[in-house]
Enzyme design. Structure first.
Site, PDB file in Angstrom:
ATOM      1  N   ARG A 185      -5.253  28.944 -31.893  1.00  0.00           N
ATOM      2  CA  ARG A 185      -5.484  28.254 -34.051  1.00  0.00           C
ATOM      3  C   ARG A 185      -6.625  28.272 -34.995  1.00  0.00           C
ATOM      4  NH1 ARG A 185      -7.713  23.151 -30.512  1.00  0.00           N
ATOM      5  NH2 ARG A 185      -9.204  25.327 -28.603  1.00  0.00           N
ATOM      6  N   CYS A 219     -12.649  28.297 -33.372  1.00  0.00           N
ATOM      7  CA  CYS A 219     -11.623  27.356 -31.921  1.00  0.00           C
ATOM      8  C   CYS A 219     -11.952  27.597 -30.801  1.00  0.00           C
ATOM      9  CB  CYS A 219     -10.101  28.054 -32.306  1.00  0.00           C
ATOM     10  SG  CYS A 219      -9.754  29.038 -32.008  1.00  0.00           S
ATOM     11  N   ASP A 260      -4.678  22.624 -28.665  1.00  0.00           N
ATOM     12  CA  ASP A 260      -4.398  23.651 -28.306  1.00  0.00           C
ATOM     13  C   ASP A 260      -3.200  24.067 -27.692  1.00  0.00           C
ATOM     14  OD1 ASP A 260      -5.506  26.000 -26.121  1.00  0.00           O
ATOM     15  OD2 ASP A 260      -6.605  24.719 -25.618  1.00  0.00           O
TER      16      ASP A 260
HETATM   17  P1  4NP Z   1      -7.331  29.115 -29.021  1.00  0.00           P
HETATM   18  O1  4NP Z   1      -6.670  28.821 -26.998  1.00  0.00           O
HETATM   19  O2  4NP Z   1      -8.575  28.445 -28.749  1.00  0.00           O
HETATM   20  O3  4NP Z   1      -6.903  28.002 -30.049  1.00  0.00           O
HETATM   21  O4  4NP Z   1      -7.603  30.453 -29.141  1.00  0.00           O
HETATM   22  C1  4NP Z   1      -7.000  28.810 -26.431  1.00  0.00           C
HETATM   23  C2  4NP Z   1      -7.226  29.884 -26.209  1.00  0.00           C
HETATM   24  C3  4NP Z   1      -7.878  30.685 -24.701  1.00  0.00           C
HETATM   25  C4  4NP Z   1      -8.203  29.652 -24.020  1.00  0.00           C
HETATM   26  C5  4NP Z   1      -7.497  28.063 -24.041  1.00  0.00           C
HETATM   27  C6  4NP Z   1      -7.843  27.564 -25.754  1.00  0.00           C
HETATM   28  N1  4NP Z   1      -8.843  29.348 -22.658  1.00  0.00           N
HETATM   29  O5  4NP Z   1      -8.426  28.881 -21.800  1.00  0.00           O
HETATM   30  O6  4NP Z   1      -8.668  31.331 -21.722  1.00  0.00           O
END
Ligand code: 4NP
Length: 158
Positions: free
Chosen positions: A19, A13, A124
């Site tokens: 995720r 991800c 997300d």
């Molecule tokens: P992930 O979620 O891609 O599912 O781990 C996110 C975690 C952090 C961020 C964005 C999405 N961020 O912008 O820091």
């Protein structure tokens, strides 16, 4: 994407704290319960959260379902992963674009990459509430079953 049973699967991800850590935990759980031997790891297209454990909301949601993902640590997706892993499953179209940019032009590597949900995205949950994490769990859980069943069906094929 090759349907044969992989030895190593990577889920990807953006941050590798929401995720893909949940998908890693769920996939590992289903692989074990089906008695298969497939290694699972996860990574993020951004190294922004490197070495961080999964988001507490992701840990909580998984704990509620009987899975402990607290020892996972975020790491960035790197070129070498396309050599090491047989299948690389991403959560959304933006991850797909970023992963393919890291893979570069080699068709063999590009063909390893696909969406975890075959025709849609795992949204997300980072900027939302707890219900987003429950939804991610439900989406990755049903997709993980489909992948594991498909791999098991093709386990004896050359
Ligand atoms: P992930 O979620 O891609 O599912 O781990 C996110 C975690 C952090 C961020 C964005 C999405 N961020 O912008 O820091």
């Amino acid at each position: 994407m090759n349907k044969n049973m992989p030895s190593r699967v990577l889920v990807v991800c953006l941050g590798n704290i929401c995720r893909s850590p949940m998908a890693e935990g769920v996939l590992r759980h289903h692989i074990q319960s089906m008695g298969l031997r497939i290694k699972v790891d996860s990574a993020g297209t951004s190294g922004h959260h490197q070495n961080e454990p999964p988001d507490l909301r992701a840990q909580q949601e998984m704990r509620r379902r009987g899975m402990d993902i607290s020892s996972q640590r975020s790491r960035p997706l790197v070129r070498k992963d396309f050599d090491r892993f047989d299948v690389i499953l991403v959560m959304d179209h933006s991850n797909l674009e970023d992963a393919l940019a890291i893979a570069g032009p080699r068709t063999e590597w590009r063909n390893k990459v696909g969406l975890f949900l075959e025709d849609s995205e795992v949204p997300d949950p980072y900027y939302g509430g707890a219900s987003g994490f429950a939804q991610v769990h439900d989406l990755v859980d049903s997709a993980a079953w489909r992948w594991v069943e498909q791999w098991k069906e093709h386990q004896d094929q050359p």
